[in-house]
Design a protein around this motif. Structure first.
Motif, PDB file in Angstrom:
ATOM      1  N   ARG A  11       0.837  -1.191   0.000  1.00 24.93           N
ATOM      2  CA  ARG A  11       0.000   0.000   0.000  1.00 24.93           C
ATOM      3  C   ARG A  11       0.877   1.248   0.000  1.00 24.93           C
ATOM      4  N   GLY A  12       0.379   2.277  -0.688  1.00 25.60           N
ATOM      5  CA  GLY A  12       1.053   3.568  -0.643  1.00 25.60           C
ATOM      6  C   GLY A  12       2.536   3.476  -0.957  1.00 25.60           C
ATOM      7  N   MET A  13       3.361   3.940   0.003  1.00 26.75           N
ATOM      8  CA  MET A  13       4.805   4.004  -0.206  1.00 26.75           C
ATOM      9  C   MET A  13       5.545   2.873   0.505  1.00 26.75           C
ATOM     10  N   GLN A  14       4.823   1.824   0.881  1.00 22.33           N
ATOM     11  CA  GLN A  14       5.463   0.695   1.550  1.00 22.33           C
ATOM     12  C   GLN A  14       6.580   0.090   0.706  1.00 22.33           C
ATOM     13  N   ALA A  15       6.307  -0.129  -0.575  1.00 20.39           N
ATOM     14  CA  ALA A  15       7.300  -0.777  -1.442  1.00 20.39           C
ATOM     15  C   ALA A  15       8.563   0.069  -1.537  1.00 20.39           C
ATOM     16  N   GLN A  16       8.395   1.383  -1.627  1.00 21.88           N
ATOM     17  CA  GLN A  16       9.550   2.275  -1.732  1.00 21.88           C
ATOM     18  C   GLN A  16      10.413   2.206  -0.473  1.00 21.88           C
ATOM     19  N   LEU A  31       4.963   8.331   7.312  1.00 21.15           N
ATOM     20  CA  LEU A  31       3.762   7.851   6.642  1.00 21.15           C
ATOM     21  C   LEU A  31       2.573   8.011   7.570  1.00 21.15           C
ATOM     22  N   GLN A  32       1.446   8.355   7.017  1.00 23.51           N
ATOM     23  CA  GLN A  32       0.271   8.639   7.822  1.00 23.51           C
ATOM     24  C   GLN A  32      -0.192   7.416   8.602  1.00 23.51           C
ATOM     25  N   THR A  33      -0.930   7.669   9.662  1.00 26.47           N
ATOM     26  CA  THR A  33      -1.506   6.598  10.471  1.00 26.47           C
ATOM     27  C   THR A  33      -2.359   5.688   9.582  1.00 26.47           C
ATOM     28  N   GLY A  34      -2.173   4.390   9.727  1.00 23.59           N
ATOM     29  CA  GLY A  34      -2.918   3.444   8.911  1.00 23.59           C
ATOM     30  C   GLY A  34      -2.222   3.043   7.632  1.00 23.59           C
ATOM     31  N   ARG A 196      15.096   9.695   2.941  1.00 23.37           N
ATOM     32  CA  ARG A 196      13.906  10.262   3.566  1.00 23.37           C
ATOM     33  C   ARG A 196      12.702  10.046   2.659  1.00 23.37           C
ATOM     34  N   ILE A 197      11.707   9.397   3.195  1.00 24.24           N
ATOM     35  CA  ILE A 197      10.487   9.121   2.434  1.00 24.24           C
ATOM     36  C   ILE A 197       9.316   9.702   3.209  1.00 24.24           C
TER      37      ILE A 197
END
Length: 286
Positions: A11-16, A31-34, A196-197
């Motif tokens: 999800r989102g930027m997890q892979a990065q 990364l935002q909550t959730g 930094r992500i």
């Protein structure tokens, strides 16, 4: 990933973030909550033949994450957080016999290992010497700069981990960080060429609404209306500014038929755990 977590894709930027982690880089991930930040260290920990050390400020959160990992068949444990000497001994045994994958500590417990005679420090140094200390994760890393001086001063001194465990990559996780805060996190933890992500904190499914109330009775009535709107299966959290206010509001809501409990840092550990568990399973809705 699907077998353990039930997800077929990231999800989102997890892979990065995971790409940088698996390459052994120091990382600051905001990364935002959730967004699934816990998976960012749990997944690499499962695939690695070593131990990931996680620094987390909340005993209740530590116990919940350990419980969740164990339920998924992942060997995890913690030191401190009221787990008892027998449980700590079991965790250290698993670590020394290459069974443990994730070890949780509070920042205070990590600093407490500074004593030259600390058996637990020697155990961790031994794991590091054998090349099995995979990563150090600092969760809720915004505590370093925003609240660290008053809330958890131990966060400001975690850079000593770089001295103890040279060469081990560090990842800092937070959902709340301005650019200045990220700079301070990187500096305080002595991160090296960190990646930094930072994801957007915009949440389209959330709304911020202000309601004007006249006194405590009006405030309670407004809260009751919101509770009614969320239905019988919903659960909510009410934040107040003092511990006393939390206990009083929970008592007031309970008197009006709402299954409510209060939760704050001044409560006994068992009482906090009971309140959190009751809210999680739904016996307390607020």
């Amino acid at each position: 990933m699907f077998d353990i977590w039930g997800f077929s894709d990231f999800r989102g930027m997890q892979a990065q973030v995971l790409t940088e982690v698996l390459q052994g880089h120091d990382v600051v991930a905001c990364l935002q909550t959730g967004a699934g930040k816990s998976m960012l260290f749990q997944l690499p920990a499962v695939r690695a033949n070593g131990v990931t050390v996680v620094i987390s400020p909340l005993a209740a959160l530590i116990r919940e994450q350990v419980k969740t990992l164990l339920a998924k068949g992942i060997s995890a444990g913690c030191l401190g957080a009221g787990v008892g000497k027998a449980a700590e001994k079991h965790t250290l045994h698993q670590m020394s016999t290459s069974q443990l994958r994730v070890l949780y500590l509070s920042p205070e417990r990590m600093l407490g290992l500074r004593s030259a005679g600390s058996c637990q420090r020697r155990d961790l140094l031994d794991v590091h010497a054998k090349g099995r200390l995979q990563q150090i994760v600092v969760d809720e890393a915004h505590c370093i700069t925003q609240w660290g001086l008053d809330f958890r001063p131990a966060y400001r001194r975690l850079s000593m981990m770089r001295e103890w465990f040279p060469g081990v990559p560090v990842m800092a996780l937070t959902a709340t960080a301005t650019r200045r805060v990220v700079d301070d996190i990187a500096r305080t933890l002595s991160l090296r060429k960190e990646v930094r992500i930072v994801a957007s904190c915009r949440r389209t499914n959330l709304a911020l609404v202000a309601s004007l109330v006249k006194g405590k009775a009006d405030m309670v009535q407004r809260i009751l209306e919101l509770i009614s709107e969320m239905g019988t299966t919903g659960r909510g959290i009410v934040f107040v500014n003092t511990r006393k206010a939390a206990a009083e509001l929970a008592e007031t809501l309970a008197a009006k038929g709402v299954p409510a409990a209060h939760f704050h840092g001044g409560m006994k550990q068992r009482d906090r755990s009971d309140a959190l568990s009751a809210w999680q399973v739904g016996t307390k809705s607020v």
